[in-house]
Scaffold this active site. Sequence first.
Site, PDB file in Angstrom:
ATOM      1  N   GLU A   1       0.607  -1.672   0.180  1.00 35.93           N
ATOM      2  CA  GLU A   1      -0.077  -0.079  -0.379  1.00 35.93           C
ATOM      3  C   GLU A   1       0.549   1.314  -0.141  1.00 35.93           C
ATOM      4  O   GLU A   1       0.612   2.143  -1.008  1.00 35.93           O
ATOM      5  CB  GLU A   1      -1.221   0.029   1.280  1.00 35.93           C
ATOM      6  CG  GLU A   1      -2.084  -1.045   0.920  1.00 35.93           C
ATOM      7  CD  GLU A   1      -1.810  -2.199   1.367  1.00 35.93           C
ATOM      8  OE1 GLU A   1      -0.563  -2.526   1.875  1.00 35.93           O
ATOM      9  OE2 GLU A   1      -2.822  -3.549   0.699  1.00 35.93           O
TER      10      GLU A   1
ATOM     11  N   HIS B   1     -12.311  -5.757   8.445  1.00 36.78           N
ATOM     12  CA  HIS B   1     -12.276  -5.753   7.151  1.00 36.78           C
ATOM     13  C   HIS B   1     -13.781  -4.865   7.505  1.00 36.78           C
ATOM     14  O   HIS B   1     -14.294  -4.209   6.166  1.00 36.78           O
ATOM     15  CB  HIS B   1     -13.156  -6.802   6.472  1.00 36.78           C
ATOM     16  CG  HIS B   1     -12.408  -7.774   5.934  1.00 36.78           C
ATOM     17  ND1 HIS B   1     -11.079  -8.202   6.941  1.00 36.78           N
ATOM     18  CD2 HIS B   1     -11.173  -7.782   4.883  1.00 36.78           C
ATOM     19  CE1 HIS B   1      -9.913  -9.049   5.778  1.00 36.78           C
ATOM     20  NE2 HIS B   1     -10.219  -9.091   5.066  1.00 36.78           N
TER      21      HIS B   1
END
Lengths: 323, 382
Positions: free
Chosen positions: A55, A124
């Site tokens: 990322e 999540h």
Amino acid sequence: MAQALQRALHDSLADDPSVHIMGEDVGALGGVFRITDGLVKEFGEDRVTDTPLAEAGILGTAVGMAMYGLRPVVEMQFDAFAYPAFEQLISHVAKMRNRTRGAMPLPLTIRVPYGGGIGGVEHHSDSSEAYYMATPGLHVVTPATVADAYGLLRASIASDDPVVFLEPKRLYWAKDSWNPAEPMAVDPIGKAVVRRTGRSATLITYGPSVPVCMEAAEAAQAEGWELEVVDLRSLVPFDDETVAASVRRTGRAVVVHESGGFGGPGGEIAARVTERCFHHLEAPVLRVAGFDIPYPPPMLERHHLPGVDRILDAVARLQWEAS
Amino acid sequence: MEQREAYQPTPPPAWKPRTDPAPLLPDAEPHRVLGTEAAGKVDQGLLLRLYEELVRGRRYNAQATALTKQGRLAVYPSSTGQEAAEVAAALVLQEQDWLFPSYRDTLAAVARGLDPVQALTLLRGDWHTGYDPREHRVAPLSTPLATQLPHAVGLAHAARLKGDDVVALAMVGDGGTSEGDFHEALNFAAVWKAPVVFLVQNNGFAISVPLAKQTAAPSLAHKAVGYGMPGRLVDGNDAAAMHEVLSKAVQHARAGSGPVLVEAVTYRLEAHTNADDATRYRGDAEVEAWRAHDPIKLLERELTERGLLDEDRIQRAHDAAEEMAADLRARMNQDPVLDPMDLFTHVYAEQTTQLREQAALLRAELDAENAEHAENDAEAEQ
Ligand SMILES: Cc1ncc(C[n+]2csc(CCOP(=O)(O)OP(=O)(O)O)c2C)c(N)n1
């Protein structure tokens, strides 16, 4: 909503050759939520790029691309997986315009699926908006309707400043039940909208909590309350005007969001409302937020997420009488 | 016990390690040119140019450090001892190429043509970046370690997508190679075959931490192997070797063959910054050994032995450096003119309502301050 986002990406790629999409699995797979579905076929791998799994690297290279005049649109796979990129986000993305005295603006969009309610396992379901809001130099927007998903994403990609575009993942499959007739307009970033008018109190909310508030407002009618619902759409910049105008009309306000309340967006919003509307307020500004806990496991998340009852309880508490 | 029936394992699907690109093990010894036969083949004009730049660079470092003592610079991380790497990094680039310096690489930025005063803006403290990065194709000096490396990769990649002939040269210290961004940048660059040269200046220390506590790798150049790019080890104090290795790396990248990692073995002769006390972590003997391997001395010896440098020429190089230093001193001694209202000007393309309110507050404070000054002045005059 997923389709509207896909359409917005498609139209942006088609209209502007400097737009590039990059992230994990955004190519052949179309992203884990299929938001980039079909785009690599139409625009090729140079425009829609499956990156290595890193990322900070994704956002860091996007910075360099934006420095060279491209408009990267970065997909972070999930809210909690954007954290490795925070160094790039905070130290460079948010500051490049400022540190170069305006010589080097950074037009890039960071799409982050966020929030809970879809039964995801840990990491999540985070609501990370407070971190982004606390970083000057970033715009932070979040759509709640299909029309806004399209319009706000197009506006974000067209913006000359970096935008963190928070996608409420539990609304991906929503087909607006509350106002499907809305036109697919591209509004400028920074305008809140009154989703429903009322005179008893204002619910101030955004993203995934907007439909919950609409439902609460519907249910409140049975109690004789007419609730106004303000959808912020943009957390930064913040539309003080629309919010304050609504609260001055109703005299009461509840801020609703699913991220934790402590140090969360609601505290900032309540303070702003109080500063502007003190003499119009009939009661303190209340907050209905998620609990101040790490996001709970899926089988318990319904207890954490602010629901209609918790909102109505707060509205009941707004019938404040000084004792 | 029951006898287990003998079974034939099914063979796993064929696998072999990738040999393309061929693993390129870095050299066992840092590459050297000066004092070897190879030096004779180097263009004499280039050697003289390097010499003048090194002398200028040394003077620049000394002047900047002096300015910290006079309070004109908040801090200066000197690259004294590392001038060969700094200068070579700037000289091997073409005009359209980009340099991505770290906070220690002001000298590389200046050697690339940046106004020395503008290059010092960050360290002086009047703003963060004092120049338009696009004008000189020098990215802002990066303070967070290694974070500029992925930028270099993205920029070089973007240029290639546009069909432009652009190479990015990104600089980082030995400590910075431990950061995640270093590894992510190398990996992205190799996968994308981005035209990037990574220049690691191994100057022995990350503030006080020696290389042995930073990495267990045989050399930092070895790190290239795992990413699938060539790694080169070079004597960072040998200006001719630096120029040769970096030129070849830039050519390699420009030709579309992908990134190169160059480790320059060098030494920081001064402390980490003017605020650091280097005696706490290293001894005089070590520093003295490196002083004997000074980049300017190495080049001076080569040039003198070959009769390319005489007293007159040395004097001229020093005079030019002195002139640069005097100009830098004079201009740094002027107080920068700052407008506090600029604080709100460059946060967003368009000011938010929130920032407009805060700007109004500061404006009012400044007006009140000014009025008070005017009043005091008037009183003093009476
Ligand atoms: C991400 C980050 N962590 C810590 C620091 C503080 N810091 C500044 S310089 C430095 C040492 C860097 O050493 P090295 O990479 O070898 O470069 P050198 O200073 O030797 O040129 C440290 C730890 C920083 N600037 N950035």
